[in-house]
Design a protein around this motif. Sequence first.
Motif, PDB file in Angstrom:
ATOM      1  N   HIS A   6      -5.778 -17.297 -39.710  1.00  0.00           N
ATOM      2  CA  HIS A   6      -4.862 -16.063 -40.156  1.00  0.00           C
ATOM      3  C   HIS A   6      -4.971 -15.704 -41.643  1.00  0.00           C
ATOM      4  CE1 HIS A   6      -2.054 -18.411 -42.656  1.00  0.00           C
ATOM      5  NE2 HIS A   6      -2.138 -19.207 -41.646  1.00  0.00           N
ATOM      6  N   ASP A   7      -5.275 -16.624 -42.499  1.00  0.00           N
ATOM      7  CA  ASP A   7      -5.767 -16.321 -43.770  1.00  0.00           C
ATOM      8  C   ASP A   7      -6.977 -15.646 -44.189  1.00  0.00           C
ATOM      9  OD1 ASP A   7      -7.066 -18.678 -43.144  1.00  0.00           O
ATOM     10  OD2 ASP A   7      -6.651 -19.811 -44.941  1.00  0.00           O
ATOM     11  N   ASP A   8      -7.913 -15.710 -42.843  1.00  0.00           N
ATOM     12  CA  ASP A   8      -9.168 -14.947 -42.940  1.00  0.00           C
ATOM     13  C   ASP A   8      -9.197 -13.440 -42.666  1.00  0.00           C
ATOM     14  OD1 ASP A   8     -10.604 -17.182 -44.125  1.00  0.00           O
ATOM     15  OD2 ASP A   8     -11.229 -17.840 -41.741  1.00  0.00           O
ATOM     16  N   VAL A   9      -8.215 -13.179 -41.792  1.00  0.00           N
ATOM     17  CA  VAL A   9      -8.221 -11.801 -41.259  1.00  0.00           C
ATOM     18  C   VAL A   9      -6.854 -11.104 -41.542  1.00  0.00           C
ATOM     19  CG1 VAL A   9      -9.558 -12.488 -39.048  1.00  0.00           C
ATOM     20  CG2 VAL A   9      -7.059 -12.784 -39.047  1.00  0.00           C
ATOM     21  N   ARG A  10      -6.065 -11.795 -42.273  1.00  0.00           N
ATOM     22  CA  ARG A  10      -4.752 -11.304 -42.582  1.00  0.00           C
ATOM     23  C   ARG A  10      -3.987 -10.649 -41.222  1.00  0.00           C
ATOM     24  NH1 ARG A  10      -6.655  -8.145 -47.646  1.00  0.00           N
ATOM     25  NH2 ARG A  10      -7.326 -10.078 -49.003  1.00  0.00           N
ATOM     26  N   VAL A  11      -4.032 -11.180 -40.128  1.00  0.00           N
ATOM     27  CA  VAL A  11      -3.442 -10.812 -38.870  1.00  0.00           C
ATOM     28  C   VAL A  11      -3.037 -12.319 -38.482  1.00  0.00           C
ATOM     29  CG1 VAL A  11      -3.153  -9.945 -36.703  1.00  0.00           C
ATOM     30  CG2 VAL A  11      -4.541  -8.740 -38.397  1.00  0.00           C
ATOM     31  N   ILE A  12      -1.724 -12.405 -38.279  1.00  0.00           N
ATOM     32  CA  ILE A  12      -1.249 -13.670 -37.714  1.00  0.00           C
ATOM     33  C   ILE A  12      -0.554 -13.128 -36.272  1.00  0.00           C
ATOM     34  CG2 ILE A  12       0.534 -15.578 -37.806  1.00  0.00           C
ATOM     35  CD1 ILE A  12       0.581 -14.981 -40.962  1.00  0.00           C
ATOM     36  N   ILE A  13      -1.225 -14.181 -35.604  1.00  0.00           N
ATOM     37  CA  ILE A  13      -0.794 -13.701 -33.808  1.00  0.00           C
ATOM     38  C   ILE A  13       0.311 -14.508 -33.499  1.00  0.00           C
ATOM     39  CG2 ILE A  13      -1.616 -13.515 -31.472  1.00  0.00           C
ATOM     40  CD1 ILE A  13      -4.541 -13.248 -32.682  1.00  0.00           C
ATOM     41  N   VAL A  14       1.350 -13.948 -32.975  1.00  0.00           N
ATOM     42  CA  VAL A  14       2.527 -14.696 -32.155  1.00  0.00           C
ATOM     43  C   VAL A  14       2.564 -14.375 -30.650  1.00  0.00           C
ATOM     44  CG1 VAL A  14       5.114 -15.011 -32.158  1.00  0.00           C
ATOM     45  CG2 VAL A  14       3.661 -14.339 -34.477  1.00  0.00           C
ATOM     46  N   ASN A  15       2.437 -15.730 -30.128  1.00  0.00           N
ATOM     47  CA  ASN A  15       2.343 -15.801 -28.537  1.00  0.00           C
ATOM     48  C   ASN A  15       3.270 -16.918 -27.977  1.00  0.00           C
ATOM     49  OD1 ASN A  15       1.829 -16.169 -25.739  1.00  0.00           O
ATOM     50  ND2 ASN A  15      -0.061 -14.652 -26.103  1.00  0.00           N
ATOM     51  N   LYS A  16       4.435 -16.559 -27.583  1.00  0.00           N
ATOM     52  CA  LYS A  16       5.294 -17.683 -27.206  1.00  0.00           C
ATOM     53  C   LYS A  16       4.788 -18.522 -25.954  1.00  0.00           C
ATOM     54  CE  LYS A  16       8.740 -17.022 -24.318  1.00  0.00           C
ATOM     55  NZ  LYS A  16      10.057 -16.766 -24.012  1.00  0.00           N
ATOM     56  N   TYR A  17       3.637 -18.120 -25.415  1.00  0.00           N
ATOM     57  CA  TYR A  17       3.155 -19.054 -24.253  1.00  0.00           C
ATOM     58  C   TYR A  17       1.992 -20.032 -24.910  1.00  0.00           C
ATOM     59  CZ  TYR A  17       5.743 -16.039 -21.467  1.00  0.00           C
ATOM     60  OH  TYR A  17       6.710 -15.170 -20.949  1.00  0.00           O
ATOM     61  N   GLY A  18       1.691 -19.693 -26.160  1.00  0.00           N
ATOM     62  CA  GLY A  18       0.546 -20.838 -26.829  1.00  0.00           C
ATOM     63  C   GLY A  18      -0.505 -20.093 -27.343  1.00  0.00           C
ATOM     64  N   TRP A  19      -1.014 -18.925 -26.951  1.00  0.00           N
ATOM     65  CA  TRP A  19      -2.416 -18.394 -27.443  1.00  0.00           C
ATOM     66  C   TRP A  19      -2.133 -17.616 -28.589  1.00  0.00           C
ATOM     67  CZ3 TRP A  19      -4.788 -14.057 -28.769  1.00  0.00           C
ATOM     68  CH2 TRP A  19      -5.929 -13.864 -28.880  1.00  0.00           C
ATOM     69  N   GLY A  20      -2.160 -18.186 -29.680  1.00  0.00           N
ATOM     70  CA  GLY A  20      -1.775 -17.356 -31.016  1.00  0.00           C
ATOM     71  C   GLY A  20      -1.647 -18.495 -32.108  1.00  0.00           C
ATOM     72  N   HIS A  21      -1.651 -17.960 -33.485  1.00  0.00           N
ATOM     73  CA  HIS A  21      -1.328 -18.851 -34.457  1.00  0.00           C
ATOM     74  C   HIS A  21      -0.033 -19.625 -34.437  1.00  0.00           C
ATOM     75  CE1 HIS A  21      -4.402 -15.798 -36.020  1.00  0.00           C
ATOM     76  NE2 HIS A  21      -4.972 -16.976 -36.393  1.00  0.00           N
ATOM     77  N   SER A  22       1.094 -18.874 -33.791  1.00  0.00           N
ATOM     78  CA  SER A  22       2.221 -19.286 -34.006  1.00  0.00           C
ATOM     79  C   SER A  22       3.108 -19.094 -32.631  1.00  0.00           C
ATOM     80  CB  SER A  22       3.233 -18.899 -34.864  1.00  0.00           C
ATOM     81  OG  SER A  22       4.455 -19.183 -34.836  1.00  0.00           O
ATOM     82  N   LYS A  23       3.781 -19.729 -32.000  1.00  0.00           N
ATOM     83  CA  LYS A  23       4.881 -19.557 -30.923  1.00  0.00           C
ATOM     84  C   LYS A  23       5.979 -19.063 -31.318  1.00  0.00           C
ATOM     85  CE  LYS A  23       3.152 -23.341 -27.817  1.00  0.00           C
ATOM     86  NZ  LYS A  23       3.571 -24.854 -27.088  1.00  0.00           N
ATOM     87  N   THR A  24       6.280 -19.021 -32.600  1.00  0.00           N
ATOM     88  CA  THR A  24       7.576 -18.356 -32.965  1.00  0.00           C
ATOM     89  C   THR A  24       7.167 -17.430 -34.026  1.00  0.00           C
ATOM     90  OG1 THR A  24       7.978 -19.733 -34.815  1.00  0.00           O
ATOM     91  CG2 THR A  24       8.922 -20.577 -32.614  1.00  0.00           C
ATOM     92  N   VAL A  25       8.212 -16.307 -34.108  1.00  0.00           N
ATOM     93  CA  VAL A  25       8.105 -15.372 -35.251  1.00  0.00           C
ATOM     94  C   VAL A  25       8.210 -15.794 -36.554  1.00  0.00           C
ATOM     95  CG1 VAL A  25       8.840 -13.133 -36.112  1.00  0.00           C
ATOM     96  CG2 VAL A  25       8.820 -13.579 -33.808  1.00  0.00           C
ATOM     97  N   GLN A  26       9.202 -16.773 -36.819  1.00  0.00           N
ATOM     98  CA  GLN A  26       9.321 -17.528 -37.904  1.00  0.00           C
ATOM     99  C   GLN A  26       8.429 -18.280 -38.318  1.00  0.00           C
ATOM    100  OE1 GLN A  26      12.561 -17.194 -39.965  1.00  0.00           O
ATOM    101  NE2 GLN A  26      10.902 -18.081 -41.475  1.00  0.00           N
TER     102      GLN A  26
END
Length: 362
Positions: free
Chosen positions: A58-78
């Motif tokens: 996320h610090d390379d692309v400046r886009v942080i992906i949130v996906n509650k099902y697991g495919w992302g940088h975080s499962k939660t918005v916080q």
Amino acid sequence: MMTMQLMSSGVVFLFVMVFLTWVHAVLAEGENGHGGIRNYISWEDLQVDEQRLTLKRHDDVRVIIVNKYGWGHSKTVQGAVDMVPDNNKHRVKIYIYPGVYREKVRVPVSKPYVSFIGKRNQTATPVITWNSKSSDKGTNGQALGTFDTATVGVDSDYFCASGVTFENSVIATAGVKGMQGVALRVNSARAMFYQVKIKGAQDSLLDNTGSHYFLKCHILGKVDFIFGNAKSLYENCLLESIADNFGAIAAHHRNSATEDTGFSFVGCSIRGSGRVYLGRAWGNYSRIIYSKCTMDDIIIPEGWSDWNHSDRKKTAVFGEYECNGKGADRNKRTAWSKSFSYDEAVPFLQKSFIDGDQWLRL
């Protein structure tokens, strides 16, 4: 000799031009967020190129992906907010996949330039929801109070959001003590919300302090569902009452004539259930203006309330300008509200009301 002087002048001129071009490029790079701070909000800050989106650091692309099902940088918005570095100097976009995110979220003042962006082209949007009410006990054993009930609390400067639902699911009845439940609280110095939904019952949106722009948003609740002391422009928004019997749309808390705050609603649609006031004078100098809004037949004919403080009739600024619909009939309006002329309304009609020319590039 003359030829050499001309050649020398030409070289100096060319050098100056090259130098100025370089300076312009450096400044442009800064404005594009690669080499400097962008102290404004643009349409680019509300968009993600989904075709090029990959799960990089996320610090390379400046886009942080949130996906509650697991495919992302975080499962939660916080969790995604926590990844934004303190005292950040570049726009960071938090891209949220559809789903219900049951959590309280805080975007602190130490994390500016944050965007919440919901995934586009979906029948379902991301919903951030919680159910705190003001009478709930906090960790200190004391009642939370309205301020701390917020599902999402934003203190971050230059914050913006698009395509996200903010919800407080407390079911409140008008007049019942301790049932206030805020879906979104905004304390940003500058913030923009585009096509977001803010859903609650009593005190849905605490538009607390700062200058804010709400464009094409859907805001719904029962009692004072837009309240605070911010200076905000609501343009082309849907204001939906879900009141059972009676309620109010807005309550503004301006306390002196010198405070440059107020709520301006321009081109908004008002519909729903129950009978509601357009506004209530929460503060002595409460300021609320509706311009060119369409009002269904749910507006209490008097239109406005002094909050049982008769002195506020002399100081509150409640105005209507060129509104239409059955609810816009002013024949039975309180005598102390005003039908604005164009000259009276014009300061509240444009983004200049919130000094938008300084921090919005849309």
